[in-house]
Design a protein around this motif. Structure first.
Motif, PDB file in Angstrom:
ATOM      1  N   MET A  33       0.840  -1.161   0.000  1.00  0.00           N
ATOM      2  CA  MET A  33       0.000   0.000   0.000  1.00  0.00           C
ATOM      3  C   MET A  33       0.895   1.236   0.000  1.00  0.00           C
ATOM      4  O   MET A  33       1.783   1.353   0.807  1.00  0.00           O
ATOM      5  CB  MET A  33      -0.847  -0.062   1.245  1.00  0.00           C
ATOM      6  CG  MET A  33      -1.772   1.063   1.332  1.00  0.00           C
ATOM      7  SD  MET A  33      -2.563   0.973   2.863  1.00  0.00           S
ATOM      8  CE  MET A  33      -4.005   0.830   2.982  1.00  0.00           C
ATOM      9  N   LEU A  34       0.664   2.087  -0.933  1.00  0.00           N
ATOM     10  CA  LEU A  34       1.525   3.258  -1.065  1.00  0.00           C
ATOM     11  C   LEU A  34       0.931   4.443  -0.333  1.00  0.00           C
ATOM     12  O   LEU A  34      -0.228   4.721  -0.434  1.00  0.00           O
ATOM     13  CB  LEU A  34       1.688   3.625  -2.536  1.00  0.00           C
ATOM     14  CG  LEU A  34       2.318   2.560  -3.412  1.00  0.00           C
ATOM     15  CD1 LEU A  34       2.358   3.051  -4.847  1.00  0.00           C
ATOM     16  CD2 LEU A  34       3.705   2.250  -2.922  1.00  0.00           C
ATOM     17  N   LYS A  35       1.770   5.137   0.370  1.00  0.00           N
ATOM     18  CA  LYS A  35       1.381   6.402   0.977  1.00  0.00           C
ATOM     19  C   LYS A  35       1.991   7.469   0.106  1.00  0.00           C
ATOM     20  O   LYS A  35       2.821   7.183  -0.715  1.00  0.00           O
ATOM     21  CB  LYS A  35       1.968   6.517   2.368  1.00  0.00           C
ATOM     22  CG  LYS A  35       1.292   5.699   3.378  1.00  0.00           C
ATOM     23  CD  LYS A  35       1.874   6.068   4.697  1.00  0.00           C
ATOM     24  CE  LYS A  35       1.007   5.513   5.745  1.00  0.00           C
ATOM     25  NZ  LYS A  35       1.109   6.051   6.992  1.00  0.00           N
ATOM     26  N   LYS A  36       1.682   8.667   0.335  1.00  0.00           N
ATOM     27  CA  LYS A  36       2.287   9.724  -0.456  1.00  0.00           C
ATOM     28  C   LYS A  36       3.767   9.747  -0.232  1.00  0.00           C
ATOM     29  O   LYS A  36       4.227   9.899   0.858  1.00  0.00           O
ATOM     30  CB  LYS A  36       1.715  11.038  -0.039  1.00  0.00           C
ATOM     31  CG  LYS A  36       0.376  11.167  -0.531  1.00  0.00           C
ATOM     32  CD  LYS A  36       0.026  12.566  -0.395  1.00  0.00           C
ATOM     33  CE  LYS A  36      -0.855  12.851  -1.473  1.00  0.00           C
ATOM     34  NZ  LYS A  36      -0.830  13.851  -2.238  1.00  0.00           N
ATOM     35  N   LEU A  37       4.497   9.637  -1.233  1.00  0.00           N
ATOM     36  CA  LEU A  37       5.936   9.561  -1.125  1.00  0.00           C
ATOM     37  C   LEU A  37       6.531  10.939  -1.051  1.00  0.00           C
ATOM     38  O   LEU A  37       7.378  11.269  -1.799  1.00  0.00           O
ATOM     39  CB  LEU A  37       6.460   8.832  -2.332  1.00  0.00           C
ATOM     40  CG  LEU A  37       7.931   8.857  -2.495  1.00  0.00           C
ATOM     41  CD1 LEU A  37       8.604   8.319  -1.280  1.00  0.00           C
ATOM     42  CD2 LEU A  37       8.285   8.091  -3.688  1.00  0.00           C
ATOM     43  N   ASP A  59      11.068  12.335   4.305  1.00  0.00           N
ATOM     44  CA  ASP A  59      10.749  11.289   5.271  1.00  0.00           C
ATOM     45  C   ASP A  59      11.794  10.170   5.263  1.00  0.00           C
ATOM     46  O   ASP A  59      11.470   8.992   5.361  1.00  0.00           O
ATOM     47  CB  ASP A  59       9.354  10.704   5.016  1.00  0.00           C
ATOM     48  CG  ASP A  59       8.251  11.749   5.197  1.00  0.00           C
ATOM     49  OD1 ASP A  59       8.472  12.714   5.954  1.00  0.00           O
ATOM     50  OD2 ASP A  59       7.183  11.593   4.586  1.00  0.00           O
ATOM     51  N   TYR A  77      15.976   9.579  -3.447  1.00  0.00           N
ATOM     52  CA  TYR A  77      15.862   9.054  -4.798  1.00  0.00           C
ATOM     53  C   TYR A  77      16.688   9.887  -5.759  1.00  0.00           C
ATOM     54  O   TYR A  77      16.770  11.104  -5.628  1.00  0.00           O
ATOM     55  CB  TYR A  77      14.394   9.056  -5.260  1.00  0.00           C
ATOM     56  CG  TYR A  77      13.544   8.183  -4.395  1.00  0.00           C
ATOM     57  CD1 TYR A  77      13.465   6.809  -4.621  1.00  0.00           C
ATOM     58  CD2 TYR A  77      12.849   8.714  -3.318  1.00  0.00           C
ATOM     59  CE1 TYR A  77      12.709   5.993  -3.796  1.00  0.00           C
ATOM     60  CE2 TYR A  77      12.088   7.904  -2.491  1.00  0.00           C
ATOM     61  CZ  TYR A  77      12.021   6.543  -2.742  1.00  0.00           C
ATOM     62  OH  TYR A  77      11.282   5.738  -1.919  1.00  0.00           O
ATOM     63  N   PRO A 125      10.429   6.246  -7.816  1.00  0.00           N
ATOM     64  CA  PRO A 125       9.110   6.792  -8.111  1.00  0.00           C
ATOM     65  C   PRO A 125       9.171   8.166  -8.764  1.00  0.00           C
ATOM     66  O   PRO A 125       8.176   8.874  -8.787  1.00  0.00           O
ATOM     67  CB  PRO A 125       8.498   6.894  -6.727  1.00  0.00           C
ATOM     68  CG  PRO A 125       9.644   7.347  -5.892  1.00  0.00           C
ATOM     69  CD  PRO A 125      10.840   6.603  -6.461  1.00  0.00           C
ATOM     70  N   PRO A 180       3.775  10.513  -4.557  1.00  0.00           N
ATOM     71  CA  PRO A 180       2.732   9.505  -4.472  1.00  0.00           C
ATOM     72  C   PRO A 180       2.772   8.620  -3.226  1.00  0.00           C
ATOM     73  O   PRO A 180       1.784   8.015  -2.877  1.00  0.00           O
ATOM     74  CB  PRO A 180       2.956   8.664  -5.723  1.00  0.00           C
ATOM     75  CG  PRO A 180       4.405   8.791  -5.973  1.00  0.00           C
ATOM     76  CD  PRO A 180       4.763  10.178  -5.555  1.00  0.00           C
ATOM     77  N   ILE A 181       3.900   8.518  -2.580  1.00  0.00           N
ATOM     78  CA  ILE A 181       4.026   7.646  -1.409  1.00  0.00           C
ATOM     79  C   ILE A 181       4.564   8.534  -0.290  1.00  0.00           C
ATOM     80  O   ILE A 181       5.384   9.367  -0.550  1.00  0.00           O
ATOM     81  CB  ILE A 181       5.064   6.543  -1.655  1.00  0.00           C
ATOM     82  CG1 ILE A 181       4.856   5.904  -3.009  1.00  0.00           C
ATOM     83  CG2 ILE A 181       5.043   5.492  -0.583  1.00  0.00           C
ATOM     84  CD1 ILE A 181       5.997   5.047  -3.464  1.00  0.00           C
ATOM     85  N   SER A 182       4.142   8.381   0.920  1.00  0.00           N
ATOM     86  CA  SER A 182       4.637   9.189   2.034  1.00  0.00           C
ATOM     87  C   SER A 182       3.597  10.246   2.357  1.00  0.00           C
ATOM     88  O   SER A 182       2.602  10.367   1.665  1.00  0.00           O
ATOM     89  CB  SER A 182       5.983   9.818   1.710  1.00  0.00           C
ATOM     90  OG  SER A 182       6.608  10.251   2.873  1.00  0.00           O
ATOM     91  N   SER A 183       3.877  11.030   3.368  1.00  0.00           N
ATOM     92  CA  SER A 183       2.853  11.974   3.806  1.00  0.00           C
ATOM     93  C   SER A 183       3.141  13.392   3.356  1.00  0.00           C
ATOM     94  O   SER A 183       4.285  13.804   3.265  1.00  0.00           O
ATOM     95  CB  SER A 183       2.725  11.937   5.323  1.00  0.00           C
ATOM     96  OG  SER A 183       3.912  12.406   5.912  1.00  0.00           O
TER      97      SER A 183
END
Length: 161
Positions: free
Chosen positions: A1-5, A42, A46, A73, A102-105
């Protein structure tokens, strides 16, 4: 499940514009800057390519759009809005863009400060470094970006405050 990246760094992730005086862009034109950057949010880092388009056709102001590309990503990180650039003689500050990973908060907002490589350097370049380029986040850790963008399109631009 991806969190806001939330990695995206305010690549050019910025918000409030520094104000007041108008810069002068010579020639009044559109320029593209691109290069490898490391973006971090966080705790995740990348290696991406950041492309920044600077529209200074008015000659006394510049609007900025941007995008990130590369391996996952990077290409999923949205750079939304049209920002503005302000030059104080050393730092080129970009405000008004929102980086939405797109993944992470959270999303990354700015402003983000960079170092203008100078009007006589060829090709022209913009340098992002930590902590100078750190951009605030709506939640989670601050966004960070490091790398150098070189001018890849447009006439060599000169900026004076």
């Amino acid at each position: 499940m991806l969190k806001k990246l939330g990695i995206a760094v305010g690549a050019v992730g910025l918000c409030a514009a520094p104000a007041a005086m108008a810069d002068t862009y010579t020639p009044a034109s559109t320029s593209t800057f691109s290069g490898p950057v490391t973006v971090q949010k966080d705790g995740l880092a990348y290696n991406c390519t950041l492309t920044v388009n600077v529209d200074a056709t008015a000659g006394s102001s510049a609007s900025v759009t941007g995008s990130l590309s590369g391996a996952f990503p990077c290409s999923l990180i949205a750079v939304n809005g049209t920002g503005t650039a302000f030059y104080n003689g050393t730092n080129l500050t970009i405000s008004g863009l929102v980086i939405d990973p797109p993944i992470s908060s959270g999303t990354c907002t700015g402003p983000i400060r960079t170092v203008w490589g100078g009007n006589s350097v060829s090709p022209r370049r913009i340098t992002l470094s930590v902590p100078l380029s750190n951009s605030s986040a709506t939640s989670g850790a601050a966004c960070k970006m490091a790398g150098t963008l070189t001018q890849t399109a447009g006439a060599p631009v000169s900026i004076t405050p």
